[in-house]
Design a protein around this motif. Structure first.
Motif, PDB file in Angstrom:
ATOM      1  N   ALA A  57       0.748  -1.172   0.089  1.00  0.00           N
ATOM      2  CA  ALA A  57       0.027   0.031  -0.253  1.00  0.00           C
ATOM      3  C   ALA A  57       0.911   1.197  -0.014  1.00  0.00           C
ATOM      4  CB  ALA A  57      -1.150   0.140   1.047  1.00  0.00           C
ATOM      5  N   ARG A  58       0.260   2.327  -0.395  1.00  0.00           N
ATOM      6  CA  ARG A  58       0.996   3.679  -0.382  1.00  0.00           C
ATOM      7  C   ARG A  58       1.690   3.843   0.791  1.00  0.00           C
ATOM      8  NH1 ARG A  58      -0.899   9.165  -3.117  1.00  0.00           N
ATOM      9  NH2 ARG A  58      -2.343   7.829  -4.180  1.00  0.00           N
ATOM     10  N   GLY A  59       2.895   4.191   0.913  1.00  0.00           N
ATOM     11  CA  GLY A  59       3.744   4.714   2.339  1.00  0.00           C
ATOM     12  C   GLY A  59       4.278   3.176   2.798  1.00  0.00           C
ATOM     13  N   TYR A  60       4.087   1.977   2.176  1.00  0.00           N
ATOM     14  CA  TYR A  60       4.637   0.813   2.881  1.00  0.00           C
ATOM     15  C   TYR A  60       5.444   0.258   1.983  1.00  0.00           C
ATOM     16  CZ  TYR A  60       0.880   1.977   6.274  1.00  0.00           C
ATOM     17  OH  TYR A  60       0.267   2.614   6.960  1.00  0.00           O
ATOM     18  N   GLY A  61       6.520  -0.819   2.258  1.00  0.00           N
ATOM     19  CA  GLY A  61       7.376  -1.496   1.561  1.00  0.00           C
ATOM     20  C   GLY A  61       7.886  -0.848   0.452  1.00  0.00           C
ATOM     21  N   ARG A  62       7.794  -1.366  -0.776  1.00  0.00           N
ATOM     22  CA  ARG A  62       8.728  -0.523  -2.006  1.00  0.00           C
ATOM     23  C   ARG A  62       7.607   0.606  -2.675  1.00  0.00           C
ATOM     24  NH1 ARG A  62      11.026  -6.403  -3.910  1.00  0.00           N
ATOM     25  NH2 ARG A  62       9.703  -7.055  -2.501  1.00  0.00           N
ATOM     26  N   SER A  63       6.495   0.756  -2.121  1.00  0.00           N
ATOM     27  CA  SER A  63       5.636   1.839  -2.920  1.00  0.00           C
ATOM     28  C   SER A  63       6.134   2.983  -2.552  1.00  0.00           C
ATOM     29  CB  SER A  63       4.087   1.387  -2.472  1.00  0.00           C
ATOM     30  OG  SER A  63       3.817   0.175  -3.139  1.00  0.00           O
ATOM     31  N   PRO A  66       3.281   8.936   0.675  1.00  0.00           N
ATOM     32  CA  PRO A  66       2.418   9.764   0.497  1.00  0.00           C
ATOM     33  C   PRO A  66       3.065  11.023   0.269  1.00  0.00           C
ATOM     34  CG  PRO A  66       1.523   8.254   2.178  1.00  0.00           C
ATOM     35  CD  PRO A  66       2.913   7.960   1.941  1.00  0.00           C
ATOM     36  N   VAL A  67       2.397  12.100  -0.216  1.00  0.00           N
ATOM     37  CA  VAL A  67       3.066  13.298  -0.506  1.00  0.00           C
ATOM     38  C   VAL A  67       2.417  14.342   0.436  1.00  0.00           C
ATOM     39  CG1 VAL A  67       3.391  15.522  -1.939  1.00  0.00           C
ATOM     40  CG2 VAL A  67       3.651  13.035  -2.830  1.00  0.00           C
ATOM     41  N   LEU A  68       2.743  15.029   1.386  1.00  0.00           N
ATOM     42  CA  LEU A  68       2.142  15.850   2.354  1.00  0.00           C
ATOM     43  C   LEU A  68       1.321  16.937   1.503  1.00  0.00           C
ATOM     44  CD1 LEU A  68       5.137  16.471   5.096  1.00  0.00           C
ATOM     45  CD2 LEU A  68       3.116  14.960   5.233  1.00  0.00           C
ATOM     46  N   GLY A  69       0.044  16.918   1.996  1.00  0.00           N
ATOM     47  CA  GLY A  69      -0.911  17.976   1.522  1.00  0.00           C
ATOM     48  C   GLY A  69      -1.740  17.172   0.092  1.00  0.00           C
ATOM     49  N   GLU A  70      -1.312  16.013  -0.510  1.00  0.00           N
ATOM     50  CA  GLU A  70      -1.854  15.603  -1.557  1.00  0.00           C
ATOM     51  C   GLU A  70      -2.832  14.614  -1.150  1.00  0.00           C
ATOM     52  OE1 GLU A  70       0.428  14.521  -4.727  1.00  0.00           O
ATOM     53  OE2 GLU A  70       1.573  16.252  -4.842  1.00  0.00           O
ATOM     54  N   TYR A 181      10.171  -0.945   7.609  1.00  0.00           N
ATOM     55  CA  TYR A 181       9.297   0.111   7.571  1.00  0.00           C
ATOM     56  C   TYR A 181       9.914   1.364   7.685  1.00  0.00           C
ATOM     57  CZ  TYR A 181       5.473   3.056   8.732  1.00  0.00           C
ATOM     58  OH  TYR A 181       4.400   4.032   8.928  1.00  0.00           O
ATOM     59  N   SER A 182       9.546   2.313   6.852  1.00  0.00           N
ATOM     60  CA  SER A 182      10.475   3.650   7.024  1.00  0.00           C
ATOM     61  C   SER A 182      10.038   4.386   8.106  1.00  0.00           C
ATOM     62  CB  SER A 182       9.830   4.604   5.535  1.00  0.00           C
ATOM     63  OG  SER A 182       8.430   4.829   5.874  1.00  0.00           O
ATOM     64  N   GLY A 183       8.748   4.191   8.742  1.00  0.00           N
ATOM     65  CA  GLY A 183       8.356   4.994   9.972  1.00  0.00           C
ATOM     66  C   GLY A 183       7.667   6.223   9.737  1.00  0.00           C
ATOM     67  N   TRP A 184       7.394   6.380   8.335  1.00  0.00           N
ATOM     68  CA  TRP A 184       6.888   7.708   7.890  1.00  0.00           C
ATOM     69  C   TRP A 184       5.648   8.115   8.585  1.00  0.00           C
ATOM     70  CZ3 TRP A 184       2.304   9.948   5.634  1.00  0.00           C
ATOM     71  CH2 TRP A 184       2.676  10.988   4.924  1.00  0.00           C
ATOM     72  N   HIS A 185       4.625   7.092   8.707  1.00  0.00           N
ATOM     73  CA  HIS A 185       3.310   7.608   9.419  1.00  0.00           C
ATOM     74  C   HIS A 185       3.424   7.947  10.852  1.00  0.00           C
ATOM     75  CE1 HIS A 185       2.445   4.995   5.830  1.00  0.00           C
ATOM     76  NE2 HIS A 185       1.314   5.730   5.742  1.00  0.00           N
ATOM     77  N   PHE A 186       4.624   7.772  11.460  1.00  0.00           N
ATOM     78  CA  PHE A 186       5.024   7.932  12.787  1.00  0.00           C
ATOM     79  C   PHE A 186       5.174   9.268  13.073  1.00  0.00           C
ATOM     80  CE2 PHE A 186       5.789   3.212  13.454  1.00  0.00           C
ATOM     81  CZ  PHE A 186       4.613   3.006  14.141  1.00  0.00           C
ATOM     82  N   VAL A 187       5.782   9.937  11.819  1.00  0.00           N
ATOM     83  CA  VAL A 187       6.325  11.193  12.132  1.00  0.00           C
ATOM     84  C   VAL A 187       5.636  12.415  11.081  1.00  0.00           C
ATOM     85  CG1 VAL A 187       8.376  10.328  13.033  1.00  0.00           C
ATOM     86  CG2 VAL A 187       8.198  10.736  10.622  1.00  0.00           C
ATOM     87  N   ASN A 188       4.661  11.936  10.410  1.00  0.00           N
ATOM     88  CA  ASN A 188       4.036  12.824   9.257  1.00  0.00           C
ATOM     89  C   ASN A 188       2.630  12.667   9.369  1.00  0.00           C
ATOM     90  OD1 ASN A 188       6.029  13.862   7.474  1.00  0.00           O
ATOM     91  ND2 ASN A 188       6.569  11.432   7.600  1.00  0.00           N
ATOM     92  N   ASP A 189       1.809  13.614   9.178  1.00  0.00           N
ATOM     93  CA  ASP A 189       0.343  13.825   9.013  1.00  0.00           C
ATOM     94  C   ASP A 189       0.140  13.123   7.902  1.00  0.00           C
ATOM     95  OD1 ASP A 189      -0.046  15.121  11.557  1.00  0.00           O
ATOM     96  OD2 ASP A 189       0.329  17.193  10.652  1.00  0.00           O
ATOM     97  N   ASP A 190      -0.611  12.064   7.927  1.00  0.00           N
ATOM     98  CA  ASP A 190      -1.092  11.422   6.680  1.00  0.00           C
ATOM     99  C   ASP A 190      -2.160  11.889   5.852  1.00  0.00           C
ATOM    100  OD1 ASP A 190      -1.435   9.524   4.727  1.00  0.00           O
ATOM    101  OD2 ASP A 190      -1.688   7.768   6.168  1.00  0.00           O
ATOM    102  N   PRO A 191      -2.204  12.526   4.722  1.00  0.00           N
ATOM    103  CA  PRO A 191      -3.334  13.017   3.910  1.00  0.00           C
ATOM    104  C   PRO A 191      -4.116  12.031   3.525  1.00  0.00           C
ATOM    105  CG  PRO A 191      -1.326  13.042   2.397  1.00  0.00           C
ATOM    106  CD  PRO A 191      -0.774  12.420   3.939  1.00  0.00           C
ATOM    107  N   ARG A 192      -4.116  10.944   4.013  1.00  0.00           N
ATOM    108  CA  ARG A 192      -5.247   9.844   3.483  1.00  0.00           C
ATOM    109  C   ARG A 192      -6.760  10.371   4.040  1.00  0.00           C
ATOM    110  NH1 ARG A 192      -7.613   5.771   6.530  1.00  0.00           N
ATOM    111  NH2 ARG A 192      -6.296   6.125   8.113  1.00  0.00           N
ATOM    112  N   VAL A 193      -7.668  10.022   3.049  1.00  0.00           N
ATOM    113  CA  VAL A 193      -9.132  10.613   3.260  1.00  0.00           C
ATOM    114  C   VAL A 193      -9.961   9.454   2.930  1.00  0.00           C
ATOM    115  CG1 VAL A 193      -8.663  12.972   2.558  1.00  0.00           C
ATOM    116  CG2 VAL A 193      -9.275  11.199   0.815  1.00  0.00           C
TER     117      VAL A 193
END
Length: 269
Positions: A57-63, A66-70, A181-193
């Motif tokens: 899924a977007r934000g995980y593994g080799r995918s 997310p882009v902040l604000g998108e 795992y990059s840990g991206w979701h732990f340190v960013n506001d995910d723009p997922r809707v």
């Protein structure tokens, strides 16, 4: 086994996927912090019977991250990936976060679903227990204050993984996956809707695909509560409790898990 792998440039992102087998389509969706590799005990066996797709899924593994604000949604990403692969209708199986995505997808795209299998699933609109909420809050605070590696260490040590960590070989596999795992979701506001309008818990009666709910006997109470809600509110759904395992039920008991899924799908045909 012939495995096709690649990247799909879809829905404004880049998704890694693997596909194998022949027959009716079956998509596998991983859990939070994990990736396609969590399905290693299922992928080949399921591909003996079905056309199996697993993807990051977007934000995980080799995918791509997310882009902040998108804004984006996992459900629209999945529909775009299926279009890219030429798949109109499929069975969808997801664990934890993957179950959350699978249920949302079944509501948003009912004509695209042939069967639904949420496993140790979370659910949009379900009110978490105080204990579980506090545990997650502590992990995210740790990430913002000390960085993603600190958050990942705390997450890996939480009760969610306790039954799996009692198995040394599985503990090593899971540690490697969470560490990668990059840990991206732990340190960013995910723009997922969400694309559903109202929460999934309010729309479960709209799901009419054959549904099998799976939960590990030793999983946390929150996930047992979700499993009960899914069984009670999705028309015709039935639930299986896998004995002796926790949240990572497909990895803790691959034999029992695979048998349950394949038996359900064979009866559905």
């Amino acid at each position: 086994m012939n495995v096709k792998s690649g990247f799909a440039e879809v829905n404004g992102t880049r998704l890694y996927y693997e596909a194998a087998g022949s027959g009716g389509p079956l998509v596998l969706i991983h859990g939070f912090t994990l990736c396609t590799e969590m399905w290693d005990d299922q992928f080949e066996e399921f591909a003996e019977h079905y056309s199996v797709v697993r993807y990051d899924a977007r934000g995980y593994g080799r995918s791509a991250k997310p882009v902040l604000g998108e804004a984006y949604s996992h459900e629209e990403d999945l529909r775009a990936l299926l279009d890219h692969l030429g798949i109109e209708r499929t069975a969808v199986l997801g664990l934890s976060m993957g179950g959350f995505i699978a249920v949302n997808f079944a509501i948003a795209y009912p004509k695209s679903i042939t069967a639904l299998i949420p496993v140790d699933s979370s659910l949009m609109g379900h009110r978490r227990s105080r204990e579980f909420s506090e545990m997650l809050d502590e992990i995210y605070v740790r990430g913002r204050e000390e960085g993603p590696e600190a958050a990942k260490r705390l997450f890996f040590s939480c009760p969610l993984f306790k039954p799996a960590l009692e198995r040394p070989l599985l503990a090593s596999r899971l540690r490697r996956l969470v560490s990668a795992y990059s840990g991206w979701h732990f340190v960013n506001d995910d723009p997922r809707v969400q694309v559903l309008g109202v929460t999934a818990i309010q729309q479960l009666e709209r799901i009419h695909a054959p549904t099998l709910v799976i939960v590990g006997e030793r999983d946390l109470p929150d996930f047992h509560e979700v499993a009960d809600i899914l069984e009670q509110r999705i028309p015709g759904a039935r639930k299986i409790v896998l004995k002796g395992v926790g949240h990572m039920s497909n990895m803790e008991d691959p034999e029992g898990f695979n048998e349950a899924v394949l038996t359900f799908l064979s009866k559905k045909r």
